[in-house]
Each structure stands twice: as structure tokens, then as C-alpha cells.
Write a protein that holds these residues in place. Structure first.
Motif, mmCIF file in Angstrom:
data_model
loop_
_atom_site.group_PDB
_atom_site.id
_atom_site.type_symbol
_atom_site.label_atom_id
_atom_site.label_comp_id
_atom_site.label_asym_id
_atom_site.label_seq_id
_atom_site.Cartn_x
_atom_site.Cartn_y
_atom_site.Cartn_z
ATOM 1 N N TYR A 147 0.859 -1.186 0.000
ATOM 2 C CA TYR A 147 0.000 0.000 0.000
ATOM 3 C C TYR A 147 0.897 1.238 0.000
ATOM 4 N N GLU A 148 0.553 2.233 -0.846
ATOM 5 C CA GLU A 148 1.453 3.361 -1.057
ATOM 6 C C GLU A 148 0.819 4.722 -0.808
ATOM 7 N N ASN A 149 -0.474 4.757 -0.506
ATOM 8 C CA ASN A 149 -1.152 6.018 -0.209
ATOM 9 C C ASN A 149 -2.055 5.821 1.002
ATOM 10 N N PHE A 150 -1.996 6.788 1.917
ATOM 11 C CA PHE A 150 -2.688 6.632 3.188
ATOM 12 C C PHE A 150 -3.451 7.897 3.566
ATOM 13 N N PRO A 151 -4.551 7.719 4.311
ATOM 14 C CA PRO A 151 -5.246 8.878 4.871
ATOM 15 C C PRO A 151 -4.458 9.437 6.052
ATOM 16 N N LYS A 152 -4.981 10.490 6.647
ATOM 17 C CA LYS A 152 -4.289 11.131 7.765
ATOM 18 C C LYS A 152 -4.166 10.187 8.952
ATOM 19 N N HIS A 153 -5.222 9.449 9.225
ATOM 20 C CA HIS A 153 -5.215 8.500 10.343
ATOM 21 C C HIS A 153 -5.062 7.078 9.787
ATOM 22 N N THR A 154 -4.023 6.385 10.237
ATOM 23 C CA THR A 154 -3.679 5.084 9.642
ATOM 24 C C THR A 154 -3.726 3.933 10.650
ATOM 25 N N GLU A 155 -4.335 4.171 11.814
ATOM 26 C CA GLU A 155 -4.289 3.152 12.858
ATOM 27 C C GLU A 155 -4.859 1.811 12.397
ATOM 28 N N SER A 156 -5.876 1.843 11.543
ATOM 29 C CA SER A 156 -6.514 0.601 11.111
ATOM 30 C C SER A 156 -5.598 -0.235 10.228
ATOM 31 N N ALA A 158 -2.257 -1.017 10.458
ATOM 32 C CA ALA A 158 -1.436 -1.971 11.202
ATOM 33 C C ALA A 158 -2.285 -3.115 11.737
ATOM 34 N N TYR A 159 -3.452 -2.792 12.267
ATOM 35 C CA TYR A 159 -4.299 -3.845 12.837
ATOM 36 C C TYR A 159 -4.811 -4.793 11.756
ATOM 37 N N CYS A 160 -5.411 -4.243 10.700
ATOM 38 C CA CYS A 160 -6.021 -5.099 9.677
ATOM 39 C C CYS A 160 -4.977 -5.925 8.943
ATOM 40 N N ILE A 161 -3.890 -5.299 8.513
ATOM 41 C CA ILE A 161 -2.864 -6.030 7.775
ATOM 42 C C ILE A 161 -2.126 -6.998 8.695
ATOM 43 N N THR A 175 3.565 -19.037 3.734
ATOM 44 C CA THR A 175 4.772 -19.259 4.543
ATOM 45 C C THR A 175 5.674 -18.034 4.553
ATOM 46 N N VAL A 176 5.388 -17.059 3.684
ATOM 47 C CA VAL A 176 6.231 -15.865 3.564
ATOM 48 C C VAL A 176 5.350 -14.622 3.564
ATOM 49 N N ALA A 177 5.789 -13.589 4.303
ATOM 50 C CA ALA A 177 5.106 -12.297 4.279
ATOM 51 C C ALA A 177 6.155 -11.195 4.271
ATOM 52 N N THR A 178 6.023 -10.257 3.339
ATOM 53 C CA THR A 178 6.959 -9.148 3.228
ATOM 54 C C THR A 178 6.179 -7.839 3.176
ATOM 55 N N ILE A 179 6.882 -6.739 3.460
ATOM 56 C CA ILE A 179 6.271 -5.418 3.351
ATOM 57 C C ILE A 179 7.177 -4.537 2.503
ATOM 58 N N ALA A 180 6.586 -3.525 1.841
ATOM 59 C CA ALA A 180 7.337 -2.706 0.882
ATOM 60 C C ALA A 180 7.124 -1.210 1.141
ATOM 61 N N PRO A 181 7.646 -0.693 2.239
ATOM 62 C CA PRO A 181 7.501 0.740 2.512
ATOM 63 C C PRO A 181 8.450 1.582 1.670
ATOM 64 N N ALA A 187 5.702 5.772 8.449
ATOM 65 C CA ALA A 187 4.948 5.763 9.705
ATOM 66 C C ALA A 187 3.995 4.575 9.830
ATOM 67 N N PRO A 188 3.079 4.344 8.871
ATOM 68 C CA PRO A 188 2.172 3.200 9.038
ATOM 69 C C PRO A 188 2.891 1.857 8.987
ATOM 70 N N TYR A 189 3.981 1.770 8.215
ATOM 71 C CA TYR A 189 4.698 0.494 8.136
ATOM 72 C C TYR A 189 5.529 0.230 9.386
ATOM 73 N N VAL A 190 6.095 1.272 9.974
ATOM 74 C CA VAL A 190 6.816 1.087 11.232
ATOM 75 C C VAL A 190 5.847 0.650 12.322
ATOM 76 N N ASP A 191 4.659 1.234 12.333
ATOM 77 C CA ASP A 191 3.627 0.831 13.287
ATOM 78 C C ASP A 191 3.269 -0.638 13.090
ATOM 79 N N LEU A 192 3.078 -1.043 11.837
ATOM 80 C CA LEU A 192 2.794 -2.448 11.525
ATOM 81 C C LEU A 192 3.934 -3.347 11.973
#
Length: 297
Positions: A147-156, A158-161, A175-181, A187-192
Motif C-alpha cells: 500500500y502506497e497512499n494513506f489517509p491522515k489516520h492510519t491506525e486501522s 497496522a491492525y487489519c494487515i 509461509t512468507v510475508a513481506t512489506i514494501a515501505p 509511519a504506518p509500516y513502522v507501526d505495523l
């Protein structure tokens, strides 16, 4: 004698499928299928002693017009990447895994954004069911979160993903999960990562968006990102004919990373679509570097 030869060949082939070749702990990540070009797996060079991850781009929580579907993902990668072709490349190369990358920047001309679901549990349930279907159909091994575009509030986010990744892993769907910040989505990826880092295997940070052009600047960018996500999971990345560091300077940067105490245990490249016209030279050079690297895996 001819019958014996074919019998032995079948035995060797079966053995190779049951017992994949030894991999040295290094991983090659390659995005593929995002541009609409009729790219295929067969032409991409794959070293047998490296775990090779093809990241299919993209599975998107939207209809063809870009309207959100409340967690119901659909595959939008190029049609040449068929379920049969994925099964075939994994059969030929037992060290290959295939992942679905989630979202990306846009669908056609519609910019895609993370949105806060009205019912997070329903979104997670829909996402799990739809991704499980895609993963089963396409013989996939994991997901990449892009995900590459976020609203002002991104708390959901980290929880949903985070809950989605956890559920997919706990149910043995992946068996594998990666993230691409990248630089503006930290900010949202560090939270995740802080909440669900144990379920995340690699961080495919898009260093080419950091706009660094020299090996020394790349080293500093890499050091900054490992402070956010840890040294063990961040992979250096390269965009073919794109932004950021280019050409042999990238491989000078990889040497510099190792000289400064970083174990380069993998490389991410965007993308096979762009590499096709150049004979995949950066994939070849990256895998050669990983095979010759003295860093511990």
C-alpha cells in the motif's frame, strides 16, 4: 541401456523435486507483472542456490474501476502469469516461491489508497477468504504488502494487515510475508512492523524513492532504514532504468554495506518487466553478488 538411462533420469528428477537444492540462505526478490507487458517467468535467470521470490503485481482490493471491495482482493497482474506457468516454474526450479503483492500505486488511472474499513473484522475475513482463493488458484506461497497512499489516520492499517498476515500464517495459507515501505510511508509500516514484526519475513524497502545517487548516500539511507526495521530483515533494492542509484554504483553500494557490517542476505529488484529488454543483467549480477558474498546468511 537406453531404458536404464531414462529410468535413472526419472529418479534424479523425482529426487530434485522432493529434495530441493541447497540454498545458501540468500534471497532474490523480483517484482513482475505490473506494467501490462507480456512478461513470463521462463526468461528470468534463476540461480539454484538462492531462494528466488517472484512477487506478482498486484492483487487489489478493488473492482476494475478502482472502487474498494471491503477486503475482496482480485488479481490484476499481467495475464501471461497464469496458474499453470507458476506451477511450471516452481516445478522446474524448486527454490522458487511466488507471492502476491497487495495494492500497489494505482489501477489504470485510479490511485489506490488504504481506507479505514467500517468493520475491520469483516474486512479481515473478506481479505483472508479472497486471498486464500487467489493463493490456492495460483499456487502462491506468500504475500507482499505494498500500500502506497494513506489517509491522515492510519491506525486501522497496522491492525487489519497485521491480523491478516497472522491469520494467513496461522492457517498455513502462506509461509512468507513481506512489506514494501518507502520514505513517505514509513509511519504506518513502522507501526505495523512494531506490532507484528515476528510475522514479517522481509522488508522490501523501496530505496530508489530515497533519491540517493551514490554508494555512500545509499549506505546512509540503508543505515537509517535498518534503525526502523532492524538489520536482519531489510533488503537493499534497485529499480531498473528508474529512480535512485543506477548501474554499477548499486553493486559498489552493496560492497560498501558489507564493509560497514551489514549482512546483505538478499536483493529486491523492481522489476522483471523493465529488465526483459536488457537481458536481466541486474538479476544476474545481483545473484552473483549474493553467491559470492562473504556475509553470514
Amino acid at each position: 541401456m537406453i531404458k536404464l538411462h531414462f529410468f535413472l533420469l526419472h529418479i534424479v528428477t523425482a529426487f530434485a523435486l522432493i529434495f530441493p537444492p541447497f540454498c545458501n540462505g540468500k534471497v532474490m526478490m523480483e517484482y513482475i507483472g505490473a506494467t501490462g507487458k507480456p512478461v513470463t517467468f521462463d526468461a528470468v535467470p534463476i540461480e539454484p542456490n538462492i531462494t528466488f521470490h517472484f512477487i506478482l503485481s498486484f492483487a487489489i482490493d478493488a473492482d476494475p474501476s478502482g472502487n474498494p471491495q471491503n477486503g475482496t482482493f482480485s488479481p490484476y497482474w499481467v495475464p501471461t502469469l497464469t496458474p499453470d506457468s507458476i506451477a511450471a516454474i516452481k516445478s522446474t526450479h524448486p527454490n522458487v516461491k511466488a507471492l502476491a503483492s497487495l495494492s500497489g500505486w494505482s489501477l489504470q488511472n485510479k490511485v489506490l489508497r488504504w481506507y479505514t474499513p467500517s468493520n475491520p473484522q469483516l474486512w479481515i475475513s473478506n481479505a483472508f477468504a479472497s486471498l486464500k482463493s487467489i493463493i490456492t488458484t495460483y499456487h502462491l506461497d506468500g504475500i507482499d504488502v505494498d500500500y502506497e497512499n494513506f489517509p491522515k489516520h492510519t491506525e486501522s492499517f497496522a491492525y487489519c494487515i497485521g491480523e491478516l498476515i497472522t491469520l494467513l500464517k496461522n492457517q498455513s495459507v502462506v509461509t512468507v510475508a513481506t512489506i514494501a515501505p518507502f520514505y513517505s510511508t514509513s509511519a504506518p509500516y513502522v507501526d505495523l512492523f512494531n506490532q507484528y514484526g515476528n510475522a514479517i519475513d522481509y522488508v522490501n524497502h523501496q530505496f530508489y524513492t530515497d533519491k540517493v545517487k551514490t554508494p555512500q548516500a545509499y549506505l546512509e539511507a540503508f543505515r537509517n532504514r535498518t534503525e526502523m526495521y532492524g538489520k536482519d530483515k531489510v533488503l537493499p533494492s534497485y529499480e531498473v532504468d528508474g529512480r535512485g542509484i543506477q548501474g554499477d554504483a548499486f553493486f559498489v553500494a552493496l560492497d560498501l554495506l558489507e564493509e560497514n557490517g551489514f549482512d546483505v542476505n538478499g536483493v529486491m529488484i523492481f522489476s522483471a518487466d523493465a529488465s526483459a529488454s536488457g537481458g536481466y543483467c541486474y538479476e544476474r549480477k545481483s545473484q552473483a553478488f549474493l553467491l559470492n558474498s562473504t556475509s553470514s546468511a
